[in-house]
Design an enzyme around this catalytic site. Sequence first.
Site, short mmCIF file in Angstrom:
data_model
loop_
_atom_site.label_atom_id
_atom_site.label_comp_id
_atom_site.label_asym_id
_atom_site.label_seq_id
_atom_site.Cartn_x
_atom_site.Cartn_y
_atom_site.Cartn_z
N HIS A 41 5.67 -1.73 -0.38
CA HIS A 41 6.81 -1.94 0.52
C HIS A 41 8.02 -1.09 0.10
O HIS A 41 9.16 -1.45 0.38
CB HIS A 41 7.18 -3.43 0.62
CG HIS A 41 6.17 -4.22 1.40
ND1 HIS A 41 6.21 -4.33 2.78
CD2 HIS A 41 5.07 -4.90 1.02
CE1 HIS A 41 5.20 -5.07 3.19
NE2 HIS A 41 4.47 -5.43 2.14
N ASP A 43 7.68 2.42 0.63
CA ASP A 43 7.59 3.68 1.41
C ASP A 43 8.61 3.74 2.54
O ASP A 43 9.32 4.73 2.69
CB ASP A 43 6.15 3.91 1.94
CG ASP A 43 5.60 2.76 2.79
OD1 ASP A 43 6.21 1.67 2.79
OD2 ASP A 43 4.56 2.97 3.45
N GLY A 142 -10.45 -2.82 7.41
CA GLY A 142 -9.51 -3.94 7.41
C GLY A 142 -9.24 -4.55 6.04
O GLY A 142 -8.65 -5.61 5.94
N SER A 146 -7.13 1.48 3.91
CA SER A 146 -6.83 2.56 4.86
C SER A 146 -8.06 3.24 5.44
O SER A 146 -8.15 4.47 5.49
CB SER A 146 -5.92 3.60 4.21
OG SER A 146 -4.62 3.38 4.65
N SER A 148 -8.59 3.33 8.46
CA SER A 148 -8.12 4.00 9.68
C SER A 148 -7.59 5.40 9.36
O SER A 148 -7.88 6.35 10.09
CB SER A 148 -7.04 3.15 10.36
OG SER A 148 -5.92 2.97 9.54
N ASP A 192 -0.45 6.64 3.04
CA ASP A 192 -1.91 6.53 3.07
C ASP A 192 -2.56 7.88 3.34
O ASP A 192 -3.51 8.28 2.67
CB ASP A 192 -2.34 5.53 4.14
CG ASP A 192 -1.74 4.16 3.89
OD1 ASP A 192 -1.34 3.90 2.74
OD2 ASP A 192 -1.67 3.37 4.83
P1 ADP Z 1 -7.46 -0.53 7.33
O1 ADP Z 1 -6.62 -1.24 6.34
O2 ADP Z 1 -8.90 -0.55 6.94
O3 ADP Z 1 -6.95 0.82 7.68
P2 ADP Z 1 -6.81 -0.98 10.07
O4 ADP Z 1 -6.79 -2.20 10.90
O5 ADP Z 1 -5.60 -0.15 9.97
O6 ADP Z 1 -7.36 -1.43 8.65
O7 ADP Z 1 -7.94 -0.01 10.61
C1 ADP Z 1 -9.23 -0.48 10.89
C2 ADP Z 1 -9.70 0.10 12.20
O8 ADP Z 1 -10.01 1.50 12.00
C3 ADP Z 1 -10.96 -0.51 12.71
O9 ADP Z 1 -10.71 -1.67 13.46
C4 ADP Z 1 -11.52 0.62 13.58
O10 ADP Z 1 -10.86 0.66 14.82
C5 ADP Z 1 -11.12 1.86 12.78
N1 ADP Z 1 -12.21 2.27 11.88
C6 ADP Z 1 -12.16 2.39 10.53
N2 ADP Z 1 -13.36 2.78 10.04
C7 ADP Z 1 -14.19 2.91 11.09
C8 ADP Z 1 -15.56 3.27 11.25
N3 ADP Z 1 -16.33 3.58 10.20
N4 ADP Z 1 -16.07 3.29 12.51
C9 ADP Z 1 -15.32 2.97 13.56
N5 ADP Z 1 -14.02 2.62 13.47
C10 ADP Z 1 -13.47 2.59 12.27
MG MG Z 2 -5.03 1.20 8.52
#
Ligand code: ADP
Ligand code: MG
Length: 398
Positions: A41, A43, A142, A146, A148, A192
């Site tokens: 927290h 960044d 999730g 990271s 995403s 990230d």
């Molecule tokens: P995190 O902390 O993992 O980044 P987020 O909620 O920001 O959590 O991102 C997760 C989202 O990223 C998933 O719900 C999906 O939409 C996308 N995602 C991540 N990895 C994949 C994957 N291997 N295939 C498809 N979507 C993915």
């Molecule tokens: Mg994310």
Amino acid sequence: MSATTNTLWADALARRFAEVYGTEPDGVWRAPGRVNLIGEHTDYNNGFVLPFAIDRSALVAVRLRTPASEPEAEADVVRLASTFAPDGAGLSRAQFRIGGLEPDGVGGWAAYPAGVVYALARQAGASVPGFDLLLDSTVPVGAGLSSSHAVEVAVAAALNDLLGLGLGAPEMAHLTQYAENEFVGAPTGIMDQSASLMGKEGGALFLDCRSLDSETVPLPLAEHGLQVLVIDTRVVHSHADGGYSARRSACERGAAALGVPSLREVPAGASLDGLDEETRRRVRHVLAENERVLQVVEQLRADNVVGIGNLLTASHASLRDDFEVSCPELDLAVDAALAAGALGARMTGGGFGGSAIALIRQDDEERVRAAVLAAFVEKGFREPALFTVLPADGAGRV
Ligand code: ADP
Ligand code: MG
């Protein structure tokens, strides 16, 4: 993960791509997830962070559509497939058109690749043709590691190479931030994707979120017989989004009351007495956390990896008590790991669920794992996922 393992993985993905799309991909790119060692927290308060890229990555195989190879109607279609399917079987498929791409126009996981295309057009003036993509990722979704950004950075790296855009890591970091903020609609900072782009094997990325200066600091875990154990609590509390915005507002309120543009500019030793009790604790966390990042960097430069343990644990206490973004599962993970001999432990990521990390001796791994699992069973919490990570290289073509 070793270079050989990555090559084997990329070869397998390319073969799968050929099965799915009927042609070979143009290439395969990898981008890792990240763990934030310390600097939580900070960044969005223009402060310091110290993440490292982990040996778990998103891998994408991509083939651009060339006008000659496609009927005109298909030329701007992006077809996507991921091995991450809800039922654990088959592929999760999606598609979108590049023409007229707008935020809210693309749902589900396709929003991440679409956001990158959108950002490339808006921010880099790139004209992206349609493409086919197959994604496979070992970053848990999730868990706060990271996944995403790993997807976004892998897509950005692929398109940067294939279209010869010549973008450097800082530009790609901004692009993927734009994608996530403006297209996906998640208010994330620059940390990230910077870690995913600029990570170095055996090092952590010391990033100044105000100047965006960055430096690799040695993190020789294996050489010291150490490991970072990730404890993914597999819970996300429903107030996570609201809690995050409330913390950001509290920090802005604190900076305004102290008469500074951001909490980074609070002078050393400034009195916080004029702040209300809650804002004071929020501000106190950010100021102390920035200090702890600097102290961890100092210890690592002096090759005292064991010495960072107490600073990690102090960070957790501050996030739990002053910033109030922990939760019972994260506190239990930290307490159980410490009781079983971890040198330090803390929640990592935004909080209200997600993962904790513990710095442990390699020899203690089984004991710490067993202790954490037993503690979760005893409380009746969902079984956490446990795995160790090492600092790995950032994104690139495999
Ligand atoms: P995190 O902390 O993992 O980044 P987020 O909620 O920001 O959590 O991102 C997760 C989202 O990223 C998933 O719900 C999906 O939409 C996308 N995602 C991540 N990895 C994949 C994957 N291997 N295939 C498809 N979507 C993915
Ligand atoms: Mg994310």
